[in-house]
Write a protein that holds these residues in place. Structure first.
Motif: not given
Length: 64
Positions: A1-10
């Motif tokens: 769940v956190l990995i896609p959130l970080f990718v989208a944020s970056f």
């Protein structure tokens, strides 16, 4: 769940940085500064009240 959130944020940050560079944005030129906040007597009384209230709650929990 956190990995896609970080990718989208970056990805969003990269797009925003590129857009700002394309518009020749220069950060601090002509900008106003934040207003410095100072502690007033009301803030002091509020802080003292909160500390005393918290101490009272702790004492009541210990005694009861």
């Amino acid at each position: 769940v956190l990995i896609p959130l970080f990718v989208a944020s970056f990805r969003h940050a990269e797009e925003l940085a590129l857009a700002m560079e394309c518009r020749c944005y220069h950060g601090g030129e002509g900008r106003t500064r934040m207003k410095q906040l100072h502690m007033s007597i009301v803030d002091l009384y509020g802080s003292i009240f909160c500390v005393l209230f918290l101490a009272g709650v702790i004492v009541i929990n210990i005694v009861i």
